[in-house]
Design a protein around this motif. Structure first.
Motif, PDB file in Angstrom:
ATOM      1  N   UNK A 162      61.076  57.975   3.601  1.00 50.58           N
ATOM      2  CA  UNK A 162      59.738  57.519   2.910  1.00 50.58           C
ATOM      3  C   UNK A 162      58.408  57.378   3.308  1.00 50.58           C
ATOM      4  N   UNK A 163      57.912  57.184   2.916  1.00 48.72           N
ATOM      5  CA  UNK A 163      56.377  57.101   2.927  1.00 48.72           C
ATOM      6  C   UNK A 163      55.629  55.631   2.256  1.00 48.72           C
ATOM      7  N   UNK A 164      54.926  54.810   3.230  1.00 44.10           N
ATOM      8  CA  UNK A 164      54.577  53.586   2.065  1.00 44.10           C
ATOM      9  C   UNK A 164      52.726  53.726   2.896  1.00 44.10           C
ATOM     10  N   UNK A 165      51.884  54.605   2.334  1.00 47.01           N
ATOM     11  CA  UNK A 165      51.266  54.126   1.946  1.00 47.01           C
ATOM     12  C   UNK A 165      49.792  53.343   1.562  1.00 47.01           C
ATOM     13  N   UNK A 166      49.769  52.493   2.152  1.00 43.07           N
ATOM     14  CA  UNK A 166      48.077  51.798   1.342  1.00 43.07           C
ATOM     15  C   UNK A 166      46.886  52.341   2.354  1.00 43.07           C
ATOM     16  N   UNK A 167      46.538  50.984   1.184  1.00 47.03           N
ATOM     17  CA  UNK A 167      44.165  51.116   1.957  1.00 47.03           C
ATOM     18  C   UNK A 167      44.330  49.840   2.857  1.00 47.03           C
ATOM     19  N   UNK A 219      56.111  56.211  -1.545  1.00 46.05           N
ATOM     20  CA  UNK A 219      54.955  54.056  -2.251  1.00 46.05           C
ATOM     21  C   UNK A 219      54.222  54.229  -1.546  1.00 46.05           C
ATOM     22  N   UNK A 220      53.389  53.935  -2.780  1.00 52.59           N
ATOM     23  CA  UNK A 220      51.736  53.820  -2.890  1.00 52.59           C
ATOM     24  C   UNK A 220      51.196  53.381  -3.913  1.00 52.59           C
ATOM     25  N   UNK A 221      49.601  52.311  -3.675  1.00 50.45           N
ATOM     26  CA  UNK A 221      49.482  51.384  -5.250  1.00 50.45           C
ATOM     27  C   UNK A 221      50.087  51.113  -5.946  1.00 50.45           C
TER      28      UNK A 221
END
Length: 140
Positions: free
Chosen positions: A135-140, A57-59
């Motif tokens: 599960x990977x949730x990456x954000x700026x 999950x990103x952007x």
């Protein structure tokens, strides 16, 4: 009695060494960081669960599957200049069970033109006797 006490102590020490696999989990990110920094996205992806149910999950977007995630990485990071130099900083690893953990941390890229950074939350699970990111949730 003395022998029994030593046996119990040795058993406790043996279990305490293996009871918390946070070192194994941190090693996944260390290996990913090294692979990224040498420009090897295929090796970077070895930290993820190679399954169509793996979620990234990103952007504001949900991406499912190991292959789709690898393809997206290769599209968005086509060369060493766009990859830059990656650094992960783990802030916390919380064991949820003997087979699952949440990892929270920061990521940063050093590139010639910019230095993007952000945060991540990972669900890491022990599947087939191996710790992998499911599960990977990456954000700026």
């Amino acid at each position: 009695m003395f022998k029994k006490g030593i046996s119990v102590l040795l058993l406790c020490v043996a279990f305490s060494v293996n009871a918390v696999p946070t070192d194994d989990i941190a090693s996944i990110l260390e290996q990913q960081e090294a692979a990224w920094n040498r420009g090897d996205l295929d090796a970077y992806m070895q930290g993820y669960w190679n399954n169509e149910q793996m979620r990234f999950v990103s952007n504001g977007k949900f991406r499912y599957g190991w292959e789709e995630t690898l393809a997206a990485y290769k599209k968005h990071y086509p060369d060493k200049a766009t990859l830059g130099h990656l650094t992960f900083t783990i802030k916390e690893t919380k064991m949820l069970s003997n087979y699952a953990a949440i990892v929270v941390g920061r990521w940063s890229l050093e590139r010639v033109k910019d230095n993007p950074n952000g945060v991540f939350t990972l669900l890491v699970e022990k599947i087939d006797d191996r710790w992998v990111i499911t599960h990977d949730h990456t954000s700026d």
